[in-house]
Write an enzyme that holds these catalytic residues in place. Structure first.
Site, PDB file in Angstrom:
ATOM      1  N   PHE A 190     -25.748  20.728  18.454  1.00 27.27           N
ATOM      2  CA  PHE A 190     -26.022  20.028  19.714  1.00 27.27           C
ATOM      3  C   PHE A 190     -27.181  20.658  20.473  1.00 27.27           C
ATOM      4  O   PHE A 190     -27.816  20.006  21.310  1.00 27.27           O
ATOM      5  CB  PHE A 190     -24.768  19.999  20.591  1.00 27.27           C
ATOM      6  CG  PHE A 190     -24.515  21.250  21.388  1.00 27.27           C
ATOM      7  CD1 PHE A 190     -24.956  21.359  22.695  1.00 27.27           C
ATOM      8  CD2 PHE A 190     -23.822  22.322  20.839  1.00 27.27           C
ATOM      9  CE1 PHE A 190     -24.729  22.510  23.449  1.00 27.27           C
ATOM     10  CE2 PHE A 190     -23.596  23.472  21.571  1.00 27.27           C
ATOM     11  CZ  PHE A 190     -24.042  23.568  22.876  1.00 27.27           C
ATOM     12  N   LYS A 191     -27.492  21.921  20.176  1.00 30.72           N
ATOM     13  CA  LYS A 191     -28.594  22.591  20.881  1.00 30.72           C
ATOM     14  C   LYS A 191     -29.922  21.859  20.678  1.00 30.72           C
ATOM     15  O   LYS A 191     -30.824  21.959  21.521  1.00 30.72           O
ATOM     16  CB  LYS A 191     -28.718  24.038  20.403  1.00 30.72           C
ATOM     17  CG  LYS A 191     -27.445  24.876  20.509  1.00 30.72           C
ATOM     18  CD  LYS A 191     -27.072  25.171  21.925  1.00 30.72           C
ATOM     19  CE  LYS A 191     -25.772  25.964  22.033  1.00 30.72           C
ATOM     20  NZ  LYS A 191     -25.872  27.364  21.629  1.00 30.72           N
ATOM     21  N   ASP A 192     -30.062  21.131  19.569  1.00 31.54           N
ATOM     22  CA  ASP A 192     -31.304  20.384  19.324  1.00 31.54           C
ATOM     23  C   ASP A 192     -31.554  19.327  20.388  1.00 31.54           C
ATOM     24  O   ASP A 192     -32.708  18.968  20.647  1.00 31.54           O
ATOM     25  CB  ASP A 192     -31.252  19.691  17.958  1.00 31.54           C
ATOM     26  CG  ASP A 192     -31.318  20.662  16.791  1.00 31.54           C
ATOM     27  OD1 ASP A 192     -32.069  21.643  16.883  1.00 31.54           O
ATOM     28  OD2 ASP A 192     -30.614  20.428  15.792  1.00 31.54           O
ATOM     29  N   MET A 240     -33.272  21.425  23.002  1.00 33.43           N
ATOM     30  CA  MET A 240     -34.339  22.317  22.571  1.00 33.43           C
ATOM     31  C   MET A 240     -35.579  21.561  22.101  1.00 33.43           C
ATOM     32  O   MET A 240     -36.713  22.011  22.307  1.00 33.43           O
ATOM     33  CB  MET A 240     -33.830  23.239  21.475  1.00 33.43           C
ATOM     34  CG  MET A 240     -34.523  24.575  21.450  1.00 33.43           C
ATOM     35  SD  MET A 240     -34.233  25.565  22.948  1.00 33.43           S
ATOM     36  CE  MET A 240     -32.550  26.108  22.660  1.00 33.43           C
ATOM     37  N   THR A 300     -28.266  28.396  19.220  1.00 32.34           N
ATOM     38  CA  THR A 300     -29.430  28.359  20.106  1.00 32.34           C
ATOM     39  C   THR A 300     -30.670  28.893  19.398  1.00 32.34           C
ATOM     40  O   THR A 300     -31.764  28.339  19.517  1.00 32.34           O
ATOM     41  CB  THR A 300     -29.173  29.180  21.388  1.00 32.34           C
ATOM     42  OG1 THR A 300     -28.190  28.519  22.176  1.00 32.34           O
ATOM     43  CG2 THR A 300     -30.443  29.333  22.211  1.00 32.34           C
TER      44      THR A 300
END
Length: 486
Positions: free
Chosen positions: A123-125, A128, A156
């Site tokens: 989900f960090k994408d 980011m 992350t």
């Protein structure tokens, strides 16, 4: 839109001015002077928006100093089916974050929001990729450079590195706890050979890494000289990017604005669910925000008792949902600021006490630091805990009942969500990552390997490039200076 520090620093700054930094000069975190509100008319209009259009609608309320045409170009470049291509066969890749129904009976609905279709399968994408494009845009405007210094418990780091690799004027120095990530997570980061990426494995736990990032950020002279920025969840732009998928989840799960939904969020650093809190403060009709923790249950303890008790490194468990192996939740300060009605002096005192005494107590008990625990319900927060045996059981049940394989963190979320289901209020669980990133536990639970998207088949066999260092701030500063030449 101007921003202030949770600890009272008075120099107001705009979005672009805080974009490249992390902590405020006084050690606090940035928040807008007031949360922008979303009208009923806007929410109705947004129902027909693409994800990129929705991202623009939300972001322009916060990034008022960036021309709308430029912001639109950044959102259009970021949120495409080509970038978020790792979708499951049953999903339409153009949806970016599609919902999947797990339970819909007896008035109770449980939904899973896919957030892990990006390049690093986590989900960090979602934030980011946007952050990388915002950085590149801002640096190009000022012919500047940036040295990103961050810490990761697993996802992350790879999301940041994949978003920043090859970008002009950017170097990434990423700390991670040595031998405490999954084999896939480790390989995904350490196999990158780009000259602007530096992976540093720290002897210790994630909190040791995070403490060094904060120590460097608080050295204002060094931070300025070395052009240090951050991509950790303390970065405001990253939190705002995460607000978008709460709006998308709500709009996908409802047909009118009178309906409410709840969200359950696997959480260690409080960044992901802090975005939900912000969406709720903006007027999104969220009923409950349920914090799901693993064995490192600092946040669950607070939302049950009002006591925030940070664990020492030796008391931080290394678990099978390692991205949540965190005992000092960086973004928690933003919520405490709102809970205390913006009393920056008190926030500063409480978080000073975290550093000196290991926590604070808002339960209202004799000798406690305050009695705000009874106000938490106004913000919709609840919590729960999941341990390794729960993860295995949940992974097996979801596979058996719905033919879906979930990762360990998402399993924590589903387990806790089931304990908080309400009749008439859909519950959305935010997916953390694809199960391939935690194959060791999938093998234990299901007796087989997790499926991998194309291109990731033999990632663990790739050559790895990293250095191992102790948790020494002075040595870390020297390492950065040596490789920046500044």
């Amino acid at each position: 839109m101007h921003y202030v520090s949770t600890r009272g620093h008075t120099a107001q700054q705009n979005f672009s001015e805080i974009l490249l930094g992390g902590l405020a000069p006084d050690g606090g975190l940035y928040l807008p002077q007031s949360y922008p509100q979303v009208s009923d008319y806007e929410l109705n209009a947004w129902r027909s928006f693409s994800y990129a259009e929705l991202a623009l609608a939300v972001l322009k309320k916060f990034a008022t100093d960036i021309p709308e045409a430029d912001l639109k170009a950044i959102c259009d470049k970021t949120y495409t089916a080509e970038v978020y291509r790792n979708t499951r066969p049953e999903h339409d890749a153009t949806q970016i974050t599609p919902l999947r129904v797990l339970i819909d009976s007896d008035g109770k609905t449980l939904l899973l929001q896919a957030l892990s279709n990006g390049p690093t399968l986590a989900f960090k994408d979602m934030a980011m990729q946007l952050l990388g494009n915002l950085f590149e845009y801002t640096l190009a405007k000022h012919d500047a450079e940036l040295n990103i210094f961050g810490a990761t418990s697993g996802d992350t780091g790879s999301a940041a590195e994949y978003a920043m690799r090859g970008k002009k004027g950017i170097r990434v120095f990423m700390l991670s706890p040595h031998k405490k990530m999954s084999a896939f997570q480790t390989a995904q980061m350490f196999s990158l050979q780009d000259p602007n990426i530096y992976n540093i494995a720290v002897d210790g736990v994630f909190d040791d890494c995070q403490d060094m990032v904060k120590a460097v950020s608080n050295d204002l002279e060094y931070k300025s000289r070395q052009k240090i920025g951050t991509v950790n969840s303390i970065n405001w732009a990253r939190v705002v990017a995460q607000v978008v998928y709460y709006f998308r989840g709500y709009l996908s799960a409802t047909s009118n604005n009178q309906q409410k939904v709840s969200f359950t969020v696997p959480s260690g650093n409080f960044g992901n669910i802090c975005a939900g809190h912000i969406a709720r403060m903006m007027g999104l009709p969220i009923d409950k925000l349920v914090v799901a923790t693993n064995e490192n249950d600092v946040l669950d303890e607070f939302f049950r008792t009002g006591v925030y008790r940070v664990r020492k490194s030796a008391e931080t468990w290394h678990t099978t949902s390692p991205s949540m192996d965190i005992s000092k939740a960086s973004n928690f300060e933003r919520f405490i600021f709102d809970l205390l009605d913006g009393d920056a002096a008190r926030v500063a005192a409480l978080f000073k006490k975290v550093e000196t005494e290991g926590g604070f107590d808002l339960s209202g008990a004799p000798g406690s630091d305050g009695d705000e625990f009874n106000k938490i319900a106004r913000f919709g927060f609840e919590s729960g805990k999941s341990v390794h045996a729960d993860r295995l059981t949940t992974i097996r049940q979801v596979e058996k009942n719905y033919s879906i394989t979930v990762d360990t963190h998402t399993a924590d979320g589903i387990k806790v969500a089931l304990e908080h289901l309400q009749t008439g209020v859909p519950m959305i669980v935010l997916e953390t990552a694809l199960p391939a990133k935690f194959n060791e536990t999938i093998q234990e639970a299901l007796g087989r390997d997790a499926e991998r998207p194309a291109g990731f088949e033999n990632i663990e066999a790739l050559p790895q490039r990293f250095v191992v260092m102790t948790a020494d701030v002075a040595k870390m500063k020297a390492f950065i200076a040596e490789h920046t030449g500044l």
